[in-house]
Design a protein around this motif. Structure first.
Motif, PDB file in Angstrom:
ATOM      1  N   HIS A 165       1.294   5.347  -2.228  1.00  0.00           N
ATOM      2  CA  HIS A 165       0.986   6.329  -3.034  1.00  0.00           C
ATOM      3  C   HIS A 165       2.045   7.056  -3.564  1.00  0.00           C
ATOM      4  O   HIS A 165       2.978   7.231  -3.109  1.00  0.00           O
ATOM      5  CB  HIS A 165      -0.020   7.356  -2.100  1.00  0.00           C
ATOM      6  CG  HIS A 165      -1.135   6.629  -1.647  1.00  0.00           C
ATOM      7  ND1 HIS A 165      -2.268   6.560  -2.276  1.00  0.00           N
ATOM      8  CD2 HIS A 165      -1.416   6.042  -0.408  1.00  0.00           C
ATOM      9  CE1 HIS A 165      -3.168   5.851  -1.549  1.00  0.00           C
ATOM     10  NE2 HIS A 165      -2.666   5.244  -0.456  1.00  0.00           N
ATOM     11  N   GLU A 225      -6.252   2.111  -4.822  1.00  0.00           N
ATOM     12  CA  GLU A 225      -7.155   2.478  -3.578  1.00  0.00           C
ATOM     13  C   GLU A 225      -8.252   2.989  -3.954  1.00  0.00           C
ATOM     14  O   GLU A 225      -8.289   4.236  -4.439  1.00  0.00           O
ATOM     15  CB  GLU A 225      -6.261   3.211  -2.412  1.00  0.00           C
ATOM     16  CG  GLU A 225      -7.064   3.120  -1.220  1.00  0.00           C
ATOM     17  CD  GLU A 225      -6.556   3.809  -0.056  1.00  0.00           C
ATOM     18  OE1 GLU A 225      -5.421   4.124  -0.335  1.00  0.00           O
ATOM     19  OE2 GLU A 225      -6.740   3.490   1.108  1.00  0.00           O
ATOM     20  N   ASP A 283       1.105   2.205   3.783  1.00  0.00           N
ATOM     21  CA  ASP A 283       0.256   3.750   3.298  1.00  0.00           C
ATOM     22  C   ASP A 283       1.247   4.667   3.192  1.00  0.00           C
ATOM     23  O   ASP A 283       0.899   5.690   3.386  1.00  0.00           O
ATOM     24  CB  ASP A 283      -0.811   3.665   4.290  1.00  0.00           C
ATOM     25  CG  ASP A 283      -1.943   4.437   3.606  1.00  0.00           C
ATOM     26  OD1 ASP A 283      -1.933   4.933   2.542  1.00  0.00           O
ATOM     27  OD2 ASP A 283      -2.933   4.746   4.308  1.00  0.00           O
ATOM     28  N   HIS A 313       3.125   7.828   1.927  1.00  0.00           N
ATOM     29  CA  HIS A 313       2.594   8.897   1.037  1.00  0.00           C
ATOM     30  C   HIS A 313       4.046   9.927   0.537  1.00  0.00           C
ATOM     31  O   HIS A 313       3.698  11.227   0.897  1.00  0.00           O
ATOM     32  CB  HIS A 313       1.638   9.803   1.804  1.00  0.00           C
ATOM     33  CG  HIS A 313       0.293   9.250   1.544  1.00  0.00           C
ATOM     34  ND1 HIS A 313      -0.032   8.157   2.027  1.00  0.00           N
ATOM     35  CD2 HIS A 313      -0.829   9.654   0.996  1.00  0.00           C
ATOM     36  CE1 HIS A 313      -1.419   7.787   1.702  1.00  0.00           C
ATOM     37  NE2 HIS A 313      -1.938   8.750   0.901  1.00  0.00           N
ATOM     38  N   HIS A 335      -4.797   6.546  -5.188  1.00  0.00           N
ATOM     39  CA  HIS A 335      -6.244   6.620  -5.031  1.00  0.00           C
ATOM     40  C   HIS A 335      -6.912   6.889  -6.586  1.00  0.00           C
ATOM     41  O   HIS A 335      -6.377   7.614  -7.325  1.00  0.00           O
ATOM     42  CB  HIS A 335      -6.419   7.868  -4.356  1.00  0.00           C
ATOM     43  CG  HIS A 335      -6.108   7.931  -3.003  1.00  0.00           C
ATOM     44  ND1 HIS A 335      -6.729   7.370  -1.793  1.00  0.00           N
ATOM     45  CD2 HIS A 335      -5.126   8.510  -2.322  1.00  0.00           C
ATOM     46  CE1 HIS A 335      -5.942   7.401  -0.576  1.00  0.00           C
ATOM     47  NE2 HIS A 335      -5.163   8.246  -1.105  1.00  0.00           N
ATOM     48  N   HIS A 380       0.691  -1.186  -0.067  1.00  0.00           N
ATOM     49  CA  HIS A 380      -0.061   0.102   0.008  1.00  0.00           C
ATOM     50  C   HIS A 380       0.970   1.178  -0.101  1.00  0.00           C
ATOM     51  O   HIS A 380       1.386   1.561   1.080  1.00  0.00           O
ATOM     52  CB  HIS A 380      -0.896  -0.144   1.007  1.00  0.00           C
ATOM     53  CG  HIS A 380      -1.902   1.003   1.202  1.00  0.00           C
ATOM     54  ND1 HIS A 380      -2.927   1.164   2.263  1.00  0.00           N
ATOM     55  CD2 HIS A 380      -2.084   2.153   0.684  1.00  0.00           C
ATOM     56  CE1 HIS A 380      -3.836   2.066   2.059  1.00  0.00           C
ATOM     57  NE2 HIS A 380      -3.152   2.843   1.130  1.00  0.00           N
TER      58      HIS A 380
HETATM   59 ZN    ZN Z   1      -3.640   4.868   1.124  1.00  0.00          ZN
END
Ligand code: ZN
Ligand code: AMP
Ligand code: FE
Ligand code: FE
Length: 279
Positions: free
Chosen positions: A8, A63, A243, A245, A38, A6
């Motif tokens: 981004h 996602e 996750d 970023h 996303h 996961h």
């Molecule tokens: Zn995410």
């Protein structure tokens, strides 16, 4: 084997280009990394190329923003990016995020916050998917807040008077669409800021959900225990991921990882629409 499923990139609200995410994964000693921007597959080609070059295994993903009484995020892996219905749902979500950002900006500016849509767009030059983090970046650059997190805590959180939603697919339909597109759906951070009720997890499990993300930076130890028990009850796989970023969140890439055996079982459920890219 260290596996992070996961992350981004700047194709959505991460701060590094797709190749930069893969570079960070290599530096962190990861063997397998998924890109899950996303509502877009825009970063796949660049990430796959970088992974091949750096000798990492790359898992194409996304996602999906889903609608509901609480917003739900669905991770989707190894689906056909050209599946018309799934692509259309993602496009609708992306498109509606633009007028939605415009309305959030209008409300903030009306209250004196130093932000314009132009400034927001200038902070999202490569983003196929515009999000609140880009509004946060514009506010931070204008000196209103110290970082993204402070902007969210003060004005951009879901309960804020400045909050505006956007079009998003129904989560039941999303699970079905991901399966129909040959992919594997995994519920993102079910106990994170956007908590998902156990009843919804159970319903989605009966409809084809493959797993839930248990090890996530926003999950406490007791959240993780409860989610592991729920997954065991429902016959779901359990993943762990950062996750990531970039500099948009404090969590480093690889901070949470997925068991190699679980990863193999996820890949085995993919119906071959899109393959894992091996070095
Ligand atoms: Zn995410
Ligand atoms: P949106 O997709 O526009 O609704 O914005 C949601 C995104 O904002 C999430 O995917 C997170 O990446 C990001 N986000 C939410 N809360 C925070 C926070 N406190 N700090 C940094 N980013 C956040
Ligand atoms: Fe995000
Ligand atoms: Fe999410």
């Amino acid at each position: 084997m260290r596996i992070d499923l996961h992350t981004h990139s700047s194709a959505s609200d991460g701060t590094e280009p797709p190749a930069g995410v893969i570079g960070a994964a290599a530096e962190a000693g990861l063997d397998v990394v998924a890109l899950t921007d996303h509502d877009t597959t825009e970063g796949w080609a660049e990430a796959a190329e970088a992974a091949r070059r750096l000798g990492l295994t790359f898992v194409p993903g996304a996602e999906l923003s889903c609608v509901g009484r609480t917003a739900v995020h669905l991770l989707a892996y190894l689906f056909d990016p050209d599946d018309a219905e799934l692509a259309r749902e993602m496009a609708w979500a992306r498109d509606d995020r633009v007028p939605r950002a415009e309305e959030i900006v209008r409300r903030l500016a009306a209250d004196g916050y130093p932000v314009t849509l132009e400034a927001v767009l200038a902070h999202a030059p490569d983003a196929a998917t515009l999000g609140r983090p880009h509004i946060a970046d514009a506010l931070v650059a204008a000196g209103a807040f110290a970082d993204r997190n402070e902007a969210f805590e003060q004005v951009l959180h879901d309960g804020s008077p400045y909050y505006v939603g956007h079009y998003a697919v129904d989560p039941h339909r999303a699970v079905a669409l991901v399966r129909a597109a040959g992919g594997v759906p995994v519920l993102a951070h079910p106990r994170g800021r956007k908590g998902v009720p156990d009843e919804l997890v159970a319903a989605l499990a009966a409809e084809g959900l493959a797993g839930i993300e248990v090890d996530h930076p926003e999950h406490s130890a007791s959240d993780r225990r409860a989610l592991r028990a729920l997954a065991a009850d429902l016959g779901l796989l359990t993943t762990g991921s950062s996750d990531y970023h970039g500099t948009g969140k404090p969590t480093p890439i690889g901070a949470e990882t997925t068991d190699p055996e679980v990863f193999d079982r996820l890949v085995a459920q993919a119906r071959g629409a899109t393959a894992v890219v091996v070095p």
